[in-house]
Write a protein that holds these residues in place. Structure first.
Motif, PDB file in Angstrom:
ATOM      1  N   LEU A  38     -16.037  -3.316   1.065  1.00  0.00           N
ATOM      2  CA  LEU A  38     -16.131  -3.372  -0.386  1.00  0.00           C
ATOM      3  C   LEU A  38     -14.783  -3.736  -1.000  1.00  0.00           C
ATOM      4  O   LEU A  38     -13.748  -3.190  -0.617  1.00  0.00           O
ATOM      5  N   ALA A  39     -14.808  -4.653  -1.976  1.00  0.00           N
ATOM      6  CA  ALA A  39     -13.609  -5.018  -2.717  1.00  0.00           C
ATOM      7  C   ALA A  39     -13.577  -4.263  -4.043  1.00  0.00           C
ATOM      8  O   ALA A  39     -14.579  -3.686  -4.479  1.00  0.00           O
ATOM      9  N   ASP A  40     -12.415  -4.282  -4.692  1.00  0.00           N
ATOM     10  CA  ASP A  40     -12.285  -3.732  -6.041  1.00  0.00           C
ATOM     11  C   ASP A  40     -13.164  -4.557  -6.975  1.00  0.00           C
ATOM     12  O   ASP A  40     -13.022  -5.774  -7.072  1.00  0.00           O
ATOM     13  N   ARG A  41     -14.048  -3.892  -7.709  1.00  0.00           N
ATOM     14  CA  ARG A  41     -14.970  -4.606  -8.602  1.00  0.00           C
ATOM     15  C   ARG A  41     -14.584  -4.495 -10.066  1.00  0.00           C
ATOM     16  O   ARG A  41     -15.222  -5.063 -10.938  1.00  0.00           O
ATOM     17  N   ILE A  42     -13.532  -3.717 -10.375  1.00  0.00           N
ATOM     18  CA  ILE A  42     -13.090  -3.524 -11.752  1.00  0.00           C
ATOM     19  C   ILE A  42     -11.746  -4.195 -12.003  1.00  0.00           C
ATOM     20  O   ILE A  42     -11.549  -4.881 -13.001  1.00  0.00           O
TER      21      ILE A  42
END
Length: 350
Positions: A38-42
């Protein structure tokens, strides 16, 4: 030690160093993979992150775990730490907020009758009621309670509101820029750093609050233990945090907003939050779930599901907002059958 890079060849994005964390940080049981890559989504924090879950206590955590000295790299453009907007002190929204504090939580002595009357019809709506309780961090007015510490106060909006209701307020904030905004723009007593580093005298505060903070700290038990130390006998410690067992997580899975890698180091279930509080020596008065932010989490999670990122409120049209309200009421109805399905957990302890 593992080096976690989003673009290792580009050389323009700094790394967040991390350490393997295969075992549950709370109970020590071996974790099982929940989500991978998972990558940073924000924001723009570097790295791809896995999340593991404990089958014994229900805690989820980032694995590998970011090193404490590198955590600040995940907050460079964090939306919660931006300069607060200015607003008219007598605006209708603020008047309704104050009126709800009077109707829901007993703050009527400092609030006008008209504001209270405006709030009465809204107090019957479950989402509004939960949001109003959260606006005072579930601290109902009690005679003699005056001193409040907010841990992780960001730019101080909550402290400013509680000050207007009669509390004598202090704050602690890890981000020095956010702490400076609270000091300079709101005139608040806010210290930069961790609560453990402040050296507050024991039994100083009538209430200590942590709103969506405990999931960010490297050692939740140590943080809660320090909060208990500075709390006066009979005081109230209030914690709100995302609920891993929520309807929102069930619906969106890896796109759920509150996974928030790599800033959310630990994501709690009701059982794991109970164990954390008890390990810190706290006596639990109330531990439940709330639908308070189910609508906002729905809209952000839906955007992540569709695009891989969320802009946190930018471009959410009326149609999406209506579906979010429907989702929130559906979650409220589901909590009548299963009380653990609300979007966030609320812990009240001493």
């Amino acid at each position: 030690m593992k080096v976690n890079r989003l673009f290792p060849a580009a050389g323009v994005v700094d790394e967040i160093r991390s350490e393997p964390c295969p075992d549950c940080p709370l109970c020590g049981a071996r974790g099982a993979p929940l989500y991978k890559g998972l990558a940073d989504r924000i924001g723009t924090a570097p790295g791809r992150w896995n999340i593991s879950k404990c089958g014994r206590c229900g805690l989820a955590w980032v694995d590998p775990m970011p090193r404490q000295e590198d955590l600040g790299k995940a907050y460079g453009d964090y939306f919660m730490h931006q300069q607060p907007p200015t607003s008219a002190p007598g605006g209708l929204r603020l008047r309704l907020k104050r009126g709800m504090a009077a109707v829901i939580a007993g703050y009527g002595a400092s609030i006008g009758v008209i504001d209270c009357l405006l709030a009465v019809p809204l107090s019957f709506l479950p989402p509004v009621r939960e949001r109003s309780l959260a606006s005072v961090m579930h601290l109902r007015w009690r005679t003699g309670c005056r001193r409040l510490l907010d841990v992780g106060c960001a730019t101080g909006a909550f402290l400013e509101f509680m000050c207007s209701l009669g509390w004598d307020v202090d704050g602690v904030e890890m981000d020095p820029d956010a702490a400076r905004i609270a000091q300079e723009h709101r005139g608040l007593r806010v210290r930069a750093g961790t609560v453990e580093a402040q050296g507050f005298p024991a039994c100083t505060f009538d209430a200590v609050t942590l709103s969506h903070v405990i999931e960010h700290v490297p050692d939740p038990v140590t943080t809660l233990r320090e909060c208990k130390r500075v709390l006066r006998p009979g005081g109230r410690l209030v914690v709100t945090t995302p609920n891993l067992a929520s309807r929102g997580h069930t619906r969106f899975g890896s796109a759920w907003l509150h996974l928030d890698p790599p800033r959310h180091l630990h994501i709690f279930s009701r059982e794991s939050l109970r164990r954390t509080a008890e390990a810190a020596g706290l006596h639990i008065d109330e531990l439940r779930s709330s639908i308070r932010f189910a609508d906002g989490a729905y809209m952000a999670s839906r955007e992540i599901e569709e695009t891989g990122r969320t802009r946190m409120g930018v471009g959410w049209g009326p149609g999406v907002q209506l579906r979010a309200v429907v989702f929130q009421y559906a979650e409220w109805f589901e909590t009548l059958l299963d009380p653990e399905r609300g979007e966030e957990l609320v812990l009240i302890a001493n």
